[in-house]
Design a protein around this motif. Structure first.
Motif, PDB file in Angstrom:
ATOM      1  N   PHE A 364      45.947 -23.046  48.108  1.00 22.67           N
ATOM      2  CA  PHE A 364      46.004 -21.758  47.434  1.00 22.67           C
ATOM      3  C   PHE A 364      45.329 -20.642  48.211  1.00 22.67           C
ATOM      4  CE2 PHE A 364      45.933 -18.399  44.660  1.00 22.67           C
ATOM      5  CZ  PHE A 364      44.713 -18.124  44.089  1.00 22.67           C
ATOM      6  N   SER A 365      44.016 -20.557  48.213  1.00 24.49           N
ATOM      7  CA  SER A 365      43.357 -19.331  48.670  1.00 24.49           C
ATOM      8  C   SER A 365      42.425 -19.516  49.862  1.00 24.49           C
ATOM      9  CB  SER A 365      42.570 -18.716  47.512  1.00 24.49           C
ATOM     10  OG  SER A 365      41.607 -19.618  47.016  1.00 24.49           O
ATOM     11  N   GLY A 366      42.630 -20.582  50.614  1.00 19.37           N
ATOM     12  CA  GLY A 366      41.798 -20.744  51.802  1.00 19.37           C
ATOM     13  C   GLY A 366      40.390 -21.156  51.444  1.00 19.37           C
ATOM     14  N   THR A 367      39.457 -20.774  52.267  1.00 17.68           N
ATOM     15  CA  THR A 367      38.064 -21.160  52.087  1.00 17.68           C
ATOM     16  C   THR A 367      37.363 -20.179  51.172  1.00 17.68           C
ATOM     17  OG1 THR A 367      38.016 -22.134  54.289  1.00 17.68           O
ATOM     18  CG2 THR A 367      35.903 -21.655  53.262  1.00 17.68           C
ATOM     19  N   GLY A 368      36.816 -20.694  50.097  1.00 18.91           N
ATOM     20  CA  GLY A 368      36.108 -19.840  49.154  1.00 18.91           C
ATOM     21  C   GLY A 368      34.627 -19.828  49.430  1.00 18.91           C
ATOM     22  N   SER A 369      33.848 -19.360  48.478  1.00 13.18           N
ATOM     23  CA  SER A 369      32.405 -19.280  48.634  1.00 13.18           C
ATOM     24  C   SER A 369      31.824 -20.678  48.811  1.00 13.18           C
ATOM     25  CB  SER A 369      31.783 -18.612  47.395  1.00 13.18           C
ATOM     26  OG  SER A 369      32.086 -19.356  46.233  1.00 13.18           O
ATOM     27  N   GLY A 370      30.858 -20.785  49.703  1.00 15.29           N
ATOM     28  CA  GLY A 370      30.225 -22.071  49.951  1.00 15.29           C
ATOM     29  C   GLY A 370      31.021 -22.959  50.867  1.00 15.29           C
ATOM     30  N   GLY A 371      32.118 -22.419  51.463  1.00 13.78           N
ATOM     31  CA  GLY A 371      32.913 -23.195  52.408  1.00 13.78           C
ATOM     32  C   GLY A 371      33.890 -24.158  51.776  1.00 13.78           C
ATOM     33  N   PHE A 372      34.245 -23.936  50.514  1.00 10.99           N
ATOM     34  CA  PHE A 372      35.157 -24.843  49.836  1.00 10.99           C
ATOM     35  C   PHE A 372      36.589 -24.312  49.872  1.00 10.99           C
ATOM     36  CE2 PHE A 372      31.017 -25.531  47.836  1.00 10.99           C
ATOM     37  CZ  PHE A 372      30.881 -26.894  48.038  1.00 10.99           C
ATOM     38  N   THR A 373      37.555 -25.207  49.992  1.00 15.93           N
ATOM     39  CA  THR A 373      38.969 -24.858  49.921  1.00 15.93           C
ATOM     40  C   THR A 373      39.447 -25.033  48.482  1.00 15.93           C
ATOM     41  OG1 THR A 373      39.338 -25.568  52.184  1.00 15.93           O
ATOM     42  CG2 THR A 373      41.269 -25.409  50.765  1.00 15.93           C
ATOM     43  N   TYR A 374      40.123 -24.025  47.976  1.00 13.00           N
ATOM     44  CA  TYR A 374      40.552 -24.054  46.578  1.00 13.00           C
ATOM     45  C   TYR A 374      42.043 -24.355  46.473  1.00 13.00           C
ATOM     46  CZ  TYR A 374      35.985 -22.443  45.228  1.00 13.00           C
ATOM     47  OH  TYR A 374      34.644 -22.364  45.012  1.00 13.00           O
ATOM     48  N   TRP A 375      42.406 -25.075  45.401  1.00 17.74           N
ATOM     49  CA  TRP A 375      43.766 -25.572  45.204  1.00 17.74           C
ATOM     50  C   TRP A 375      44.246 -25.261  43.792  1.00 17.74           C
ATOM     51  CZ3 TRP A 375      45.167 -28.441  49.634  1.00 17.74           C
ATOM     52  CH2 TRP A 375      44.096 -28.833  50.443  1.00 17.74           C
ATOM     53  N   VAL A 376      45.545 -25.442  43.601  1.00 11.20           N
ATOM     54  CA  VAL A 376      46.130 -25.408  42.261  1.00 11.20           C
ATOM     55  C   VAL A 376      47.140 -26.551  42.175  1.00 11.20           C
ATOM     56  CG1 VAL A 376      45.835 -22.950  41.779  1.00 11.20           C
ATOM     57  CG2 VAL A 376      47.857 -23.743  43.043  1.00 11.20           C
ATOM     58  N   ASP A 377      47.498 -26.929  40.950  1.00 15.87           N
ATOM     59  CA  ASP A 377      48.543 -27.938  40.776  1.00 15.87           C
ATOM     60  C   ASP A 377      49.844 -27.427  41.388  1.00 15.87           C
ATOM     61  OD1 ASP A 377      46.948 -29.790  39.472  1.00 15.87           O
ATOM     62  OD2 ASP A 377      47.272 -28.855  37.519  1.00 15.87           O
ATOM     63  N   ALA A 378      50.645 -28.338  41.910  1.00 20.02           N
ATOM     64  CA  ALA A 378      51.810 -27.986  42.713  1.00 20.02           C
ATOM     65  C   ALA A 378      52.752 -26.970  42.076  1.00 20.02           C
ATOM     66  CB  ALA A 378      52.575 -29.245  43.098  1.00 20.02           C
ATOM     67  N   PRO A 379      53.111 -27.073  40.776  1.00 21.22           N
ATOM     68  CA  PRO A 379      54.044 -26.093  40.213  1.00 21.22           C
ATOM     69  C   PRO A 379      53.524 -24.653  40.241  1.00 21.22           C
ATOM     70  CG  PRO A 379      53.891 -28.022  38.805  1.00 21.22           C
ATOM     71  CD  PRO A 379      52.803 -28.142  39.813  1.00 21.22           C
ATOM     72  N   CYS A 380      52.201 -24.491  40.338  1.00 19.75           N
ATOM     73  CA  CYS A 380      51.626 -23.141  40.347  1.00 19.75           C
ATOM     74  C   CYS A 380      51.909 -22.410  41.657  1.00 19.75           C
ATOM     75  CB  CYS A 380      50.125 -23.212  40.114  1.00 19.75           C
ATOM     76  SG  CYS A 380      49.667 -23.969  38.536  1.00 19.75           S
ATOM     77  N   GLY A 381      52.112 -23.171  42.723  1.00 19.91           N
ATOM     78  CA  GLY A 381      52.393 -22.548  44.003  1.00 19.91           C
ATOM     79  C   GLY A 381      53.757 -22.893  44.555  1.00 19.91           C
ATOM     80  N   ASP A 382      54.527 -23.673  43.791  1.00 18.35           N
ATOM     81  CA  ASP A 382      55.851 -24.101  44.241  1.00 18.35           C
ATOM     82  C   ASP A 382      56.752 -24.251  43.024  1.00 18.35           C
ATOM     83  OD1 ASP A 382      58.099 -25.273  45.265  1.00 18.35           O
ATOM     84  OD2 ASP A 382      57.092 -26.959  46.202  1.00 18.35           O
ATOM     85  N   CYS A 383      57.560 -23.229  42.777  1.00 17.58           N
ATOM     86  CA  CYS A 383      58.383 -23.220  41.562  1.00 17.58           C
ATOM     87  C   CYS A 383      59.498 -24.256  41.594  1.00 17.58           C
ATOM     88  CB  CYS A 383      58.968 -21.838  41.314  1.00 17.58           C
ATOM     89  SG  CYS A 383      60.105 -21.274  42.614  1.00 17.58           S
TER      90      CYS A 383
END
Length: 398
Positions: A364-383
């Motif tokens: 989803f949004s790359g590296t967030g605060s604290g160096g963490f990579t953020y994700w979402v469930d597949a349908p949220c980013g792939d219709c």
């Protein structure tokens, strides 16, 4: 659709009797079985290649239905014309385009490859009555707010009387967390790589058809006028979030056809069986065997049809209001192998590689605060996980 109703009715009745009378579990296997030809045939006033479906009744333990292949299928009329049909992908299509016309009698003929012959009673085209309008408006049903889609029709000759409806709805789906970059898991190196995300996964189109029989009669009304709620959509249903379209079909039926469909609908609703208690067989229509006592079910329906398609956007009906929630919750999360970081700031314990390789998640949004990579469930980013990326040929945007 009608054949599925027939099979489901019989199965429901059997299961009800079975579980009410037994205390031990037994495999559901048919001891006695008589094959029945099931016919779905609508001949309409549309100039097109007409379609007929022939299937065989299935045993209770069967998981799928078989089409009746290799049959000779044709329609004749009382003016001497014969319209031949050829097998095409589990259905039969007329070799040429033709349409039912008023004041002409049509008859369906079927000859199976094992030598059985069947025919319908002669049928004539019903009154041609166009849909006046299809209207979508804010409405309340059973205490729920939503969109009511109504069909309006009127026959000043008062000869239509019996109606059957179908619809197919199509709606735009936009992945709310789509990004131009995603991560794929490379099994050979056991590691992730960044790749461009296909734009085809951002906007999709879903589609559904009605599954129930929808019938209306004006027989007890002062005039032959229809005001019918064909579809109600909860205002929190994601299918109306962006743009929605519905194609409505109105069939004018004969009284005999209406009675057939109405009996089928009532039997399905009651959970009963359409098998006679004294003679095995299906609900009889207007078809019969010619040279044997073979069973055949279904109906050869010669009916006029009128169609209407409408579109609307969510903003058209709910201006300024927050749209419905997506089909899944699109909350961002991250993974950590450090148990001290679970659940804050990360909500998932373990390595993301397992879920990524199974395509359960989307970068989803790359590296967030604290160096963490953020994700979402597949349908949220792939219709494409819940709909098709192919834009329907009829679709019209704003």
């Amino acid at each position: 659709m009608k054949f599925r109703l027939i099979k489901n009715i019989i199965l429901l009745s059997f299961l009800t009797a079975f579980f009410n009378s037994c205390t031990e579990a037994y495999p559901l296997v048919t001891n006695r079985f008589e094959e029945v030809i099931i016919v779905e045939a609508n001949l309409t006033n549309e100039l097109k290649k007409q379609e007929i479906k022939l299937t065989k009744s299935a045993k209770f333990e069967d998981e799928s239905y078989l089409s009746e292949s290799g049959a000779e299928v044709f329609i004749t009329d009382d003016t001497g014309n014969q319209y031949n049909f050829s097998e095409d992908s589990e259905k039969y299509l007329s070799d040429i385009e033709f349409q039912a016309v008023p004041n002409t009698k049509y008859q369906l003929h079927i000859k199976t490859k094992d030598g059985r012959s069947f025919e319908s009673s002669p049928e004539t085209l019903t009154t041609v009555t166009p849909i006046q309008s299809v209207v979508a408006a804010i409405e309340e049903k059973d205490g729920i707010n939503g969109v009511g889609i109504r069909v309006y029709s009127f026959d000043p000759t008062d000869t239509s009387t019996y109606y059957r409806y179908e619809y197919e709805e199509t709606y735009k789906v936009i992945a709310p967390k789509w990004k131009p970059t995603k991560i794929e898991w490379v099994s050979s190196t056991n590691s992730p790589i960044f790749v461009p995300n296909s734009p085809d996964t951002k906007t999709c189109y879903g589609s559904k058809k009605n599954v129930e029989l929808m019938l209306q009669s004006t027989n007890n009304l002062k005039e032959d006028r229809i005001d019918y709620l064909i579809r109600f959509i909860n205002d929190q249903d994601y299918i109306i979030t962006h743009r929605y379209s519905i194609l409505v079909k109105q069939y004018v039926e004969s009284q005999a056809a209406y009675n057939y469909y109405n009996t089928l609908k009532k039997t399905a609703a009651s959970g009963g069986t359409i098998v006679s208690p004294t003679q095995p067989g299906f609900l009889l229509g207007n078809l019969r065997a010619v040279n044997s006592d073979s069973k055949i079910s279904g109906y050869f329906d010669v009916c006029s049809v009128s169609t209407e398609r409408i579109y609307f956007n969510y903003e058209d009906l709910f201006p300024g209001k927050f749209p419905p929630p997506y089909i899944v919750e699109c909350k961002e999360f991250c993974y950590s192998t450090d148990e001290a970081l679970v659940p804050d700031p990360c909500s998932h314990w373990g390595h993301y590689g397992d879920d990524l390789s199974l395509e359960k998640i989307t970068y989803f949004s790359g590296t967030g605060s604290g160096g963490f990579t953020y994700w979402v469930d597949a349908p949220c980013g792939d219709c494409t996980r819940i709909a098709s990326s192919i834009k329907p040929p009829f679709w019209i945007d704003n």
